[in-house]
Every structure is written in C-alpha cells, then in structure tokens.
Motif scaffolding. Structure first.
Motif, PDB file in Angstrom:
ATOM      1  N   PRO A 101      77.350  41.554 -35.351  1.00 34.93           N
ATOM      2  CA  PRO A 101      76.946  41.405 -33.898  1.00 34.93           C
ATOM      3  C   PRO A 101      78.020  41.289 -33.115  1.00 34.93           C
ATOM      4  O   PRO A 101      79.095  41.000 -33.118  1.00 34.93           O
ATOM      5  N   ALA A 102      77.599  41.725 -31.791  1.00 36.26           N
ATOM      6  CA  ALA A 102      78.683  41.635 -30.630  1.00 36.26           C
ATOM      7  C   ALA A 102      79.192  40.152 -30.428  1.00 36.26           C
ATOM      8  O   ALA A 102      78.126  39.243 -30.332  1.00 36.26           O
ATOM      9  N   THR A 103      80.363  40.028 -30.225  1.00 38.45           N
ATOM     10  CA  THR A 103      80.875  38.742 -30.016  1.00 38.45           C
ATOM     11  C   THR A 103      81.051  38.566 -28.406  1.00 38.45           C
ATOM     12  O   THR A 103      81.171  37.455 -28.127  1.00 38.45           O
ATOM     13  N   GLY A 104      81.089  39.759 -27.677  1.00 36.63           N
ATOM     14  CA  GLY A 104      81.627  39.692 -26.375  1.00 36.63           C
ATOM     15  C   GLY A 104      82.663  39.525 -25.957  1.00 36.63           C
ATOM     16  O   GLY A 104      83.118  39.646 -24.865  1.00 36.63           O
ATOM     17  N   SER A 105      83.625  39.303 -26.764  1.00 34.89           N
ATOM     18  CA  SER A 105      84.966  39.228 -26.416  1.00 34.89           C
ATOM     19  C   SER A 105      85.902  39.993 -27.473  1.00 34.89           C
ATOM     20  O   SER A 105      87.158  40.417 -26.996  1.00 34.89           O
ATOM     21  N   THR A 106      85.771  40.175 -28.610  1.00 33.78           N
ATOM     22  CA  THR A 106      86.645  40.903 -29.525  1.00 33.78           C
ATOM     23  C   THR A 106      86.132  42.190 -29.844  1.00 33.78           C
ATOM     24  O   THR A 106      84.976  42.209 -30.293  1.00 33.78           O
ATOM     25  N   SER A 107      86.939  43.029 -29.817  1.00 36.25           N
ATOM     26  CA  SER A 107      86.531  44.511 -30.255  1.00 36.25           C
ATOM     27  C   SER A 107      87.430  45.127 -31.115  1.00 36.25           C
ATOM     28  O   SER A 107      88.799  44.732 -31.027  1.00 36.25           O
ATOM     29  N   ARG A 108      87.236  45.986 -31.910  1.00 36.77           N
ATOM     30  CA  ARG A 108      88.167  46.594 -32.746  1.00 36.77           C
ATOM     31  C   ARG A 108      88.641  47.949 -32.125  1.00 36.77           C
ATOM     32  O   ARG A 108      88.088  48.523 -31.220  1.00 36.77           O
ATOM     33  N   PRO A 109      89.887  48.164 -32.597  1.00 37.44           N
ATOM     34  CA  PRO A 109      90.777  49.285 -31.705  1.00 37.44           C
ATOM     35  C   PRO A 109      89.934  50.498 -32.240  1.00 37.44           C
ATOM     36  O   PRO A 109      89.474  50.630 -33.250  1.00 37.44           O
ATOM     37  N   ALA A 110      90.136  51.611 -31.423  1.00 37.30           N
ATOM     38  CA  ALA A 110      89.631  53.147 -31.661  1.00 37.30           C
ATOM     39  C   ALA A 110      90.322  53.290 -33.065  1.00 37.30           C
ATOM     40  O   ALA A 110      91.646  52.980 -33.378  1.00 37.30           O
ATOM     41  N   SER A 111      89.725  54.070 -33.991  1.00 42.57           N
ATOM     42  CA  SER A 111      90.313  54.188 -35.139  1.00 42.57           C
ATOM     43  C   SER A 111      91.611  55.080 -35.370  1.00 42.57           C
ATOM     44  O   SER A 111      92.419  55.158 -36.263  1.00 42.57           O
ATOM     45  N   THR A 112      91.729  56.171 -34.382  1.00 39.62           N
ATOM     46  CA  THR A 112      92.826  57.252 -34.507  1.00 39.62           C
ATOM     47  C   THR A 112      93.627  57.060 -33.259  1.00 39.62           C
ATOM     48  O   THR A 112      94.709  57.943 -33.094  1.00 39.62           O
ATOM     49  N   THR A 113      93.354  56.454 -32.126  1.00 44.18           N
ATOM     50  CA  THR A 113      93.854  56.496 -31.079  1.00 44.18           C
ATOM     51  C   THR A 113      94.685  55.165 -30.620  1.00 44.18           C
ATOM     52  O   THR A 113      93.841  54.207 -30.603  1.00 44.18           O
ATOM     53  N   THR A 114      95.803  55.372 -30.104  1.00 40.58           N
ATOM     54  CA  THR A 114      96.189  54.300 -29.294  1.00 40.58           C
ATOM     55  C   THR A 114      96.216  54.288 -27.966  1.00 40.58           C
ATOM     56  O   THR A 114      96.636  55.284 -27.214  1.00 40.58           O
ATOM     57  N   GLU A 115      95.475  53.341 -27.235  1.00 39.07           N
ATOM     58  CA  GLU A 115      95.309  53.442 -25.813  1.00 39.07           C
ATOM     59  C   GLU A 115      96.221  52.722 -25.113  1.00 39.07           C
ATOM     60  O   GLU A 115      96.499  51.610 -25.467  1.00 39.07           O
ATOM     61  N   ALA A 116      96.652  53.099 -23.862  1.00 40.56           N
ATOM     62  CA  ALA A 116      97.288  52.271 -23.036  1.00 40.56           C
ATOM     63  C   ALA A 116      96.722  51.076 -22.615  1.00 40.56           C
ATOM     64  O   ALA A 116      95.716  50.951 -22.475  1.00 40.56           O
ATOM     65  N   PRO A 117      97.572  49.775 -22.654  1.00 41.06           N
ATOM     66  CA  PRO A 117      96.817  48.801 -22.059  1.00 41.06           C
ATOM     67  C   PRO A 117      96.433  48.867 -20.885  1.00 41.06           C
ATOM     68  O   PRO A 117      96.918  49.609 -20.158  1.00 41.06           O
ATOM     69  N   LEU A 118      95.315  48.200 -20.346  1.00 35.65           N
ATOM     70  CA  LEU A 118      94.804  48.283 -18.996  1.00 35.65           C
ATOM     71  C   LEU A 118      95.706  47.616 -18.107  1.00 35.65           C
ATOM     72  O   LEU A 118      96.299  46.728 -18.187  1.00 35.65           O
ATOM     73  N   ASP A 119      95.881  48.393 -16.970  1.00 38.66           N
ATOM     74  CA  ASP A 119      96.742  47.859 -16.116  1.00 38.66           C
ATOM     75  C   ASP A 119      95.848  46.796 -14.973  1.00 38.66           C
ATOM     76  O   ASP A 119      94.710  46.943 -14.979  1.00 38.66           O
ATOM     77  N   SER A 120      96.585  45.835 -14.452  1.00 41.77           N
ATOM     78  CA  SER A 120      95.815  45.068 -13.471  1.00 41.77           C
ATOM     79  C   SER A 120      95.434  45.606 -12.178  1.00 41.77           C
ATOM     80  O   SER A 120      94.617  44.956 -11.480  1.00 41.77           O
ATOM     81  N   ASP A 121      96.084  46.567 -12.049  1.00 38.48           N
ATOM     82  CA  ASP A 121      95.327  47.380 -10.757  1.00 38.48           C
ATOM     83  C   ASP A 121      94.465  48.605 -11.165  1.00 38.48           C
ATOM     84  O   ASP A 121      95.057  49.693 -11.579  1.00 38.48           O
ATOM     85  N   PRO A 122      93.239  48.359 -11.162  1.00 37.32           N
ATOM     86  CA  PRO A 122      92.340  49.418 -11.521  1.00 37.32           C
ATOM     87  C   PRO A 122      92.354  50.901 -10.780  1.00 37.32           C
ATOM     88  O   PRO A 122      91.902  51.925 -10.950  1.00 37.32           O
ATOM     89  N   GLU A 123      93.077  50.870  -9.522  1.00 41.61           N
ATOM     90  CA  GLU A 123      93.079  51.963  -8.687  1.00 41.61           C
ATOM     91  C   GLU A 123      94.599  52.598  -9.174  1.00 41.61           C
ATOM     92  O   GLU A 123      94.744  53.915  -8.569  1.00 41.61           O
ATOM     93  N   CYS A 124      95.432  52.157  -9.839  1.00 43.21           N
ATOM     94  CA  CYS A 124      96.460  52.966 -10.454  1.00 43.21           C
ATOM     95  C   CYS A 124      96.298  54.105 -11.376  1.00 43.21           C
ATOM     96  O   CYS A 124      95.503  53.817 -12.424  1.00 43.21           O
ATOM     97  N   VAL A 125      96.956  55.148 -11.294  1.00 45.45           N
ATOM     98  CA  VAL A 125      96.700  56.277 -12.054  1.00 45.45           C
ATOM     99  C   VAL A 125      98.213  56.633 -12.504  1.00 45.45           C
ATOM    100  O   VAL A 125      99.019  56.785 -11.676  1.00 45.45           O
ATOM    101  N   ASP A 126      98.346  56.848 -13.808  1.00 47.73           N
ATOM    102  CA  ASP A 126      99.740  57.195 -14.274  1.00 47.73           C
ATOM    103  C   ASP A 126      99.751  58.622 -13.665  1.00 47.73           C
ATOM    104  O   ASP A 126      98.864  59.509 -13.560  1.00 47.73           O
ATOM    105  N   ASP A 127     100.975  58.934 -13.079  1.00 46.80           N
ATOM    106  CA  ASP A 127     101.240  59.994 -12.205  1.00 46.80           C
ATOM    107  C   ASP A 127     102.471  60.843 -12.477  1.00 46.80           C
ATOM    108  O   ASP A 127     103.717  60.348 -12.397  1.00 46.80           O
ATOM    109  N   PRO A 128     102.456  61.781 -13.064  1.00 43.42           N
ATOM    110  CA  PRO A 128     101.457  62.662 -13.439  1.00 43.42           C
ATOM    111  C   PRO A 128     100.648  62.187 -14.335  1.00 43.42           C
ATOM    112  O   PRO A 128     101.132  61.617 -15.711  1.00 43.42           O
TER     113      PRO A 128
END
Length: 171
Positions: A101-128
């Motif tokens: 069941p969903a806990t609303g707070s804990t998620s498991r990571p994607a199985s084969t991908t390391t994703e960049a942590p979310l930046d505190s600025d949602p308007e920021c885009v890694d450039d390039p």
C-alpha cells in the motif's frame, strides 16, 4: 548543473514536452508477485499528468528508463517534479512506487536509473540539458557523489579546490 549552483532558469530552457503515443499495453505493476502501488497515491507531475498518463503515453518504462515517446533524457523528468517526486520515483509504470500500500512518503528508487536529486528551484534546468564532464560524469553524478554544493562550491567528497573543477570542463 542546478545542484551545483549553475543551470538556467526560465521557460526558454525547458526541455520539449514528450510526444503522445498509443496507449501502452504493459502493466504498471513492477515485476514479480509483489504488488506495486503508485506512491504518493494520486501523484501528478507539475503539469498535472498522472502516473496513468505516463504509462498510456509510454513516457517511461517499468525499468525506470525513458519510454519510446519521451522526447528527452532521464534528467528531464526532474523538470516535471511535484511534491518531491518525479514519475521515476512515484509511478510503478516508471520503476518507482512502493511494494504494497502507498505510504504517501516513502518510494522505492527506479530499478536501473540514478536520478538527480530534485533542486529546490523548480524553474532550474541543467544547462545544457544532459551535460557531462570530460570524464562522462553527469550533473546527477556530481550531486550524488557530493562533488559540489548548491552554492557552486566543491562538495565534501571532491578532492581538490574550486579551481580544480576546470580540469573536467566540457562544452
């Protein structure tokens, strides 16, 4: 890199929105006999697209990789983050979610991908978008390895000084 005090802000640098494809015929449960639940339950990205939308449009795979209709890279999912999650961490169809069941707070990571942590600025885009240094290390690697800080300084695990960053420059 946004996570290292760089990147660009504003809509003009936002990656293109994924294209729409025919609905996927695969299940959104993440493998085995254990049931996967999207977590947080009812999650939608910053544009209002739900986990079902990601699955139907084939914007991701259950392995946590971009689907055939995704117009960008893994790092581009960050641009649509909401409530501290991207589709890769919230949606079973994208390799995220939680077992049981969903806990609303804990998620498991994607199985084969390391994703960049979310930046505190949602308007920021890694450039390039998709940048990598001369050794092939991406923004996500710099942040995950603590080689830099959000203030643009060397991180606790970077060996050297700020001037040493220039050794790894890549246009």
């Amino acid at each position: 890199c946004c996570g290292c005090g760089g990147g660009a802000r504003g809509a003009s640098t936002r990656p293109p929105r994924p294209t729409t494809a025919a609905p996927a015929s695969s299940t959104s449960a993440a493998g085995g006999s254990t049931e996967c639940t999207d977590d947080p339950e009812g999650w939608a990205d910053s544009d209002g697209d739900t986990c079902a939308t990601y699955a139907e449009n084939q914007w991701c795979t259950p392995e946590g990789t971009p689907g055939p209709s995704w117009a960008g890279t893994v790092a581009d999912y960050q641009q649509y983050a909401n409530d501290g999650h991207t589709a890769l961490t919230a949606c079973c169809a994208c390799g995220g979610g939680t077992d049981g069941p969903a806990t609303g707070s804990t998620s498991r990571p994607a199985s084969t991908t390391t994703e960049a942590p979310l930046d505190s600025d949602p308007e920021c885009v890694d450039d390039p978008v998709g940048w990598a240094d001369s050794d092939g290390d991406t923004c996500a690697v710099y942040v995950d390895s603590q080689w830099c800080t959000p203030e643009g300084e060397p991180g606790p695990d970077f060996i050297g000084t700020a001037e040493d960053f220039s050794r790894f420059e890549n246009d």
